[in-house]
Design an enzyme around this catalytic site. Structure first.
Site, mmCIF file in Angstrom:
data_model
loop_
_atom_site.group_PDB
_atom_site.id
_atom_site.type_symbol
_atom_site.label_atom_id
_atom_site.label_comp_id
_atom_site.label_asym_id
_atom_site.label_seq_id
_atom_site.Cartn_x
_atom_site.Cartn_y
_atom_site.Cartn_z
ATOM 1 N N CYS A 60 69.858 11.396 -37.916
ATOM 2 C CA CYS A 60 68.649 12.154 -38.243
ATOM 3 C C CYS A 60 68.988 13.526 -38.812
ATOM 4 O O CYS A 60 68.326 14.008 -39.742
ATOM 5 C CB CYS A 60 67.767 12.313 -37.014
ATOM 6 S SG CYS A 60 67.098 10.756 -36.385
ATOM 7 N N ARG A 137 62.679 4.230 -37.414
ATOM 8 C CA ARG A 137 63.054 5.001 -38.596
ATOM 9 C C ARG A 137 62.259 4.412 -39.761
ATOM 10 O O ARG A 137 62.775 3.683 -40.591
ATOM 11 C CB ARG A 137 64.570 4.933 -38.860
ATOM 12 C CG ARG A 137 65.073 6.044 -39.779
ATOM 13 C CD ARG A 137 66.567 5.904 -40.033
ATOM 14 N NE ARG A 137 67.382 6.036 -38.863
ATOM 15 C CZ ARG A 137 67.700 7.192 -38.273
ATOM 16 N NH1 ARG A 137 67.252 8.327 -38.774
ATOM 17 N NH2 ARG A 137 68.459 7.228 -37.215
#
Length: 223
Positions: A60, A137
């Site tokens: 991330c 995601r």
């Protein structure tokens, strides 16, 4: 202050069916690193809404660095960025401070907090039985009318491709500019394809076997 106004029953049902391309993006209001925000405030321009599993995680962090550096590329396409995770607002703040100090880049697009998972569930990012978003995601490309036009989903251990996000946005905008199609591996400036004819006379009159359904249109406009 996370709220999904609309119909509560519809919100509860959403994760079972999940969102599909062509569905309206569920509206919500929530706290973010850019202040209180409502999704519908972004109507009139494109929006890329994407979730990330957690702050202070390696994949991330690389994504946010890359997207922050590409923020101007999205802005030039009249597209806003908005991120979402279950972490708290102050966790977001601490993470963004670390990113700035370590990578010399400021993440200025809003990161929404979703500690109760209500937004993630409304978008089908999280299954009803899940207690966290560790596997989420997901990216939603939302057009100026608030309609979901494309979606991608990656596992937690694989990061997104920023160039592919921009290419997808370019392709969506190109096909909206006329009755055309974007072929495989299309990039801005490449030829687009014409919509195939739905008339049998055109099929029989075409000079080549594929000319009635596989014909180049004018080149896409470079960005």
């Amino acid at each position: 202050m996370t709220q999904v106004p609309s119909n509560p029953d519809a919100v509860r049902a959403a994760p079972c069916a999940g969102l599909r391309i062509g569905d309206p993006a569920p509206d919500f209001s929530a706290r973010s690193t850019a202040g209180d925000i409502r999704l519908s405030d972004f109507r009139g321009r494109w929006l890329v809404l994407f979730s990330h599993p957690a702050d202070f995680t390696p994949v991330c962090t690389t994504e946010f660095v890359a997207l922050a550096r590409a923020a101007g590329d999205f802005a030039r396409r009249d597209c806003a960025l908005m991120a979402l995770s279950v972490d708290s607002l102050f966790s977001h703040f601490a993470w963004l401070r670390m990113i700035r100090d370590r990578f010399d880049v400021e993440v200025r697009f809003p990161i929404v907090e979703d500690p109760t998972l209500v937004i993630g569930r409304a978008y089908g990012m999280v299954a009803p039985q899940d207690n966290d978003s560790g596997t989420v995601r997901t990216t939603f490309f939302i057009d100026p009318e608030g309609v979901v036009r494309a979606m991608t989903c990656y596992p937690a251990n694989v990061g997104r491709s920023t160039p592919e996000m921009l290419r997808t946005l370019d392709a969506l905008q190109a096909v909206d500019a006329g009755s055309v199609l974007a072929p495989a591996n299309w990039e801005p400036g490449d030829d687009l394809l014409q919509q195939p004819s739905a008339l049998l006379d055109d099929v029989f009159a075409a000079p080549g076997q594929t000319d009635w359904f596989l014909t180049q249109a004018s080149p896409g406009k470079p960005k």
